[in-house]
Enzyme design. Structure first.
Site, PDB file in Angstrom:
ATOM      1  N   ASP A 117      66.468  17.322  -1.026  1.00 33.99           N
ATOM      2  CA  ASP A 117      65.827  16.024  -1.095  1.00 33.99           C
ATOM      3  C   ASP A 117      66.383  15.319  -2.324  1.00 33.99           C
ATOM      4  OD1 ASP A 117      64.304  13.768  -0.736  1.00 33.99           O
ATOM      5  OD2 ASP A 117      62.422  14.833  -0.417  1.00 33.99           O
TER       6      ASP A 117
HETATM    7  C1  BGC Z   1      62.378  11.413   0.385  1.00 36.02           C
HETATM    8  C2  BGC Z   1      63.226  11.732   1.595  1.00 36.02           C
HETATM    9  C3  BGC Z   1      64.256  10.655   1.781  1.00 36.02           C
HETATM   10  C4  BGC Z   1      65.076  10.512   0.515  1.00 36.02           C
HETATM   11  C5  BGC Z   1      66.136   9.436   0.604  1.00 36.02           C
HETATM   12  C6  BGC Z   1      63.207  11.123  -0.830  1.00 36.02           C
HETATM   13  O1  BGC Z   1      62.415  10.672  -1.881  1.00 36.02           O
HETATM   14  O2  BGC Z   1      61.490  12.477   0.121  1.00 36.02           O
HETATM   15  O3  BGC Z   1      62.422  11.858   2.729  1.00 36.02           O
HETATM   16  O4  BGC Z   1      65.058  10.929   2.888  1.00 36.02           O
HETATM   17  O5  BGC Z   1      64.200  10.180  -0.554  1.00 36.02           O
HETATM   18  O6  BGC Z   1      65.571   8.179   0.545  1.00 36.02           O
END
Ligand code: BGC
Length: 815
Positions: free
Chosen positions: A302
């Site tokens: 993530d």
């Molecule tokens: C989120 C993800 C997301 C990523 C990119 C993160 O903060 O938890 O679900 O895909 O950001 O935006």
């Protein structure tokens, strides 16, 4: 959104000096504890067993040819290119892997999210996960996944950061439950599978996220001090402490469906799991995912969820996102644990290059399998302009953005979105058949959720005025248009000759006034429609379960005057509904987050063009205080590792908990009314194999795990009849009660099958459910196997988890 930015903006560079395994204590038994332990015994890390080395991909399950292509590709890379392949770069997309032009590789574009390609113009906003799960319709789930996939591809995104099985919905309060599907692993598993197939059939790689135990937003990331470097962590992220059986039977279950559907990638989650960060938890990534589930694709972090270099790589992490080498904007402290550190680690012998090669083979195998090397659309340059996460000023590398700008990729998806959201609408109450509306002469519309959004960009924050059709954070969408309920009702009223007497959209005014004074008409309108909303967003858990903006008081106020008050909720999920039994509240519809066609979808249901067939993917309790498993919202001590969330409810989430403790509820899991009625009869169960041993045959692992777990053992059939006045779709649901010999803590009933069947008035059809070995097994922590317990199973079929009408018993394994 500020909190979201913060979540990954605080990355810090570090040099990789050596291996940092999960645990100083390598407690082999650790995954099976259930009780909280004293944190001094817990130590900084320590309750997730070490599983090394990271298994190499084999391409099994149909990726064998693509794997060879990926290996050929890797063989041509220099070490620096290899480091690039596993490290994100700031660029036009939310995540970017740079191109290698000499190999005709144009890079990878990764885009959010689970209901829309977010960083894009002229794209559709689809119903949210919780909405589409409410259809309980495999076809709808697939169609939506496919249509979304078409839009991602047409915008040049190779990878969709979708769908979501974590959070699953352990807690009613979690800010991201709406991005995922249902507070049940079986329904979520089916939804994952069909969404992934849809995305990937459209040529886009799907990402199963967030793996695993990501059940709250509070403290999902560490707290840093103001200088924001990795050494300045004040407190680490919360640790989701989950026992081995619960991991398998609840949280891992839908991810197993994802692996079986050959999902290209997994995104590991922000928080810690049993003491060690999910993106460097070797038990989770090497053990559960790559060994046990036989996952053949790659694990990406993530955004900012990587907390180490070699330690993460050896624990199974294959790609660092969003990465970046050296600096991010002016914050030179921020950077990547991968990038140049990977090169250095290989050069100085810390990291075996074969592991790096496997990371890239895993990344490139699904790319070749989906033919993304052939005529894949270029990245739409407009994405780069809209991308606030990594604006052009932050880019360190070159991107080729010469393709067509601002492509309209919406196609004919509007009508699909309208139909899906209508089919997802759940009719919770319908007294005296208040619905469907029968050409009423007069209607009044109430509530700040009814009208156009007039105070800010759509769905980027919780604005007082305007309808709500998606939640906030990375999982939202950029609406090109949004049909409000009021505009759709006005259009319909004109057609039917209904007079829209008045609209009152100011909740404060409605609550503080006498509605008969507001309307100033002698008799109430024939129908009063009240639209309510409930916001939820990434990076924050919900603080309460009420509808927002005094919604419950709005209903009371309207219902005091109007004896035909019809309530529609646009909500992230669970709400307290204190007005549910008010005699003047004649109907309640839960529409969740419907996407861009919101108003049209609800009008279709209100007027009976679509007969509602949605069913709850969670339980609505009588009182908010009835829910268990709240998020950990604070710790009273200041120790670095003190944020702990103990999943002591074990298997008892949502209806499993309410049923185990005989707690009465308002509307149970699986509940939903129709404008018609249905009956069930003639249940039968038929074995599909000759003999059923307790343990599965040990077959070579395939994506999804031991194939024996997916083998159908029984066929259950039942006849469904439409006994009411109009055509409608029924959702027969199958729940299994395990025998008494099953280890304690087994929930009284668990969903193990469902179908959706459209029936004309008077029509009957036989539906059947295949029970697989996994459906009848529990995870045995001693043998580390799925086992079918000895004794009699009770199999019930009904129309909700508490409306079970047909029953049959079977004993697969006798003593
Ligand atoms: C989120 C993800 C997301 C990523 C990119 C993160 O903060 O938890 O679900 O895909 O950001 O935006």
């Amino acid at each position: 959104m500020a909190a979201h930015l913060l979540a990954w903006g605080l990355l810090a560079a570090t040099t990789v000096t050596g291996q940092q395994y999960d645990s100083g204590t390598r407690d082999a038994d650790a995954f099976s504890y259930v009780q909280p332990r004293n944190t001094t015994i817990l130590g900084p890390y320590g309750h997730s067993p070490a599983v090394y080395p990271s298994p190499n991909a084999t391409g099994s399950g149909g990726w064998e040819t693509a794997l060879v292509q990926a290996q050929d590709f890797v063989a041509q890379l220099s070490l620096d290119e290899k480091a690039d392949m596993v490290t994100g770069q700031f660029g036009p997309c939310v995540g970017n892997i740079v191109a290698i032009p000499r190999l005709n590789f144009s890079g990878l574009c990764l885009q959010d999210g689970p209901l829309s390609i977010r960083v894009a113009d002229y794209a559709s906003v689809f119903p949210a996960g919780v909405t589409v799960a409410s259809t309980w319709d495999r076809q709808v789930l697939y169609e939506r996944g496919f249509a979304m996939g078409q839009e991602f591809k047409a915008k040049g995104a190779h990878v969709a950061l979708s769908p979501v099985a974590g959070p699953l919905g352990r807690s009613a309060y979690s800010g991201r439950n709406w991005e995922g599907f249902a507070a049940d692993p079986y329904l979520t598993g089916v939804a994952m599978e069909h969404t992934i197939q849809g995305h990937q059939d459209a040529g886009v790689q799907a990402t199963a996220k967030h793996f695993i135990g990501n059940e709250q937003e509070t403290q999902r990331n560490p707290t840093f001090n103001s200088s924001g470097t990795v050494t300045d962590i004040i407190q680490e992220a919360v640790s989701s402490n989950i026992d081995d059986r619960t991991i398998h039977e609840i949280y891992l279950w839908p991810f197993a469906n994802a692996a079986r559907a050959k999902v290209a990638s997994f995104m590991c989650s922000y928080q810690r799991l049993n003491g060690s960060y999910a993106c460097e938890n070797s038990k989770a990534l090497n053990g559960l995912l790559k060994e046990e589930l036989g996952f053949q694709g790659y694990v990406m972090s993530d955004w900012g969820g990587t907390h180490s270099g070699v330690a993460s790589i050896e624990s199974g992490l294959d790609m660092d996102m969003p990465g970046g080498l050296g600096s991010y904007g002016t914050n030179v402290k921020a950077g990547s644990f991968f990038g140049g550190n990977v090169t250095r680690a290989v050069t100085n012998g810390t990291l075996d290059e074969s592991r790096l090669d496997d990371m890239i083979v895993r990344i490139m195998t699904p790319y070749y399998w989906l033919n993304q090397d052939q005529d894949f659309p270029s990245v739409d340059p407009s994405s780069a302009d809209i991308n606030t996460f990594s604006p052009r000023s932050s880019w360190l590398r070159e991107f080729n953005l010469t393709g067509e700008r601002s492509r309209d990729v919406r196609g004919d998806h509007g009508p699909i979105i309208r139909r899906h959201a209508a089919e997802a609408t759940i009719l919770l109450k319908n007294k005296h058949n208040a619905l469907p509306l029968k050409a009423p002469k007069t209607i009044a519309v109430f509530g700040n959720d009814a009208g156009e959004v007039v105070t800010g960009p759509l769905n980027q924050d919780v604005f007082e005025y305007g309808t709500l059709a998606a939640g906030g954070g990375s999982g939202t969408g950029r609406f090109t248009y949004l049909v409000s309920p009021l505009s759709a009702i006005s259009a319909r009223a004109q057609q039917t000759g209904t007079k829209l007497v008045q609209n009152w959209l100011n909740n404060t005014q409605i609550v503080s006034s006498n509605v008969s004074d507001l309307l100033a008409i002698p008799t109430p309108p024939e129908a009063c429609l009240v639209f309510l909303k409930t916001w939820a967003e990434e990076a924050a858990d919900r603080e309460h379960l009420n509808v927002d903006f005094n919604g419950a008081e709005v209903v009371e106020s309207v219902a005091a005057f109007c004896n035909n008050t019809i309530v529609v909720t646009h909500s992230s999920g669970i709400n307290e509904l204190p007005f549910a039994n008010h005699p003047n509240v004649t109907a309640i519809l839960a529409a969740h987050y419907p996407g861009q066609e919101s108003g049209n979808s609800i009008v279709d249901v209100l007027y009976g063009d679509v007969n509602p067939s949605g069913h709850l993917p969670y339980t609505i309790a009588r009182n908010g205080s009835d829910y268990n498993a709240p998020p950990t919202t604070a710790v009273s001590t200041t120790g670095r590792y003190d944020w702990q969330s103990w999943f002591t409810e074990r298997l008892e989430i949502d209806y499993r908990y309410f049923d185990a403790h005989n707690i009465p509820v308002l509307y149970e899991f699986g509940f939903g009314l129709s404008y018609t009625t249905f009956n069930l009869s003639n249940i039968a169960i038929e074995p599909l194999v000759d003999s059923i041993p307790s343990a599965p045959e040990s077959l070579p692992i395939q994506p999804g795990g031991n194939p024996a777990l997916w083998e159908p053992l029984y066929n259950v059939s039942v006849s469904v009849t439409n006994s009411g006045p109009v055509q409608g779709a029924a959702v027969p649901q199958l729940y299994v009660t395990f025998p008494d010999s099953t280890p304690s803590g087994t929930p009284p009933r668990q969903l193990r099958g469902f179908d959706k069947v459209l029936l004309d008035k008077g029509e009957s059809r036989t539906v059947s459910f295949e029970l697989m070995r996994r459906d009848l097994s529990y995870w045995d922590i001693v043998s580390q196997e799925w086992r079918i317990p000895e004794g009699e199973f009770v199999v019930r079929v009904g129309f909700s988890s508490r409306d079970l009408r047909e029953v049959v018993r079977v004993t697969p394994v006798s003593s």
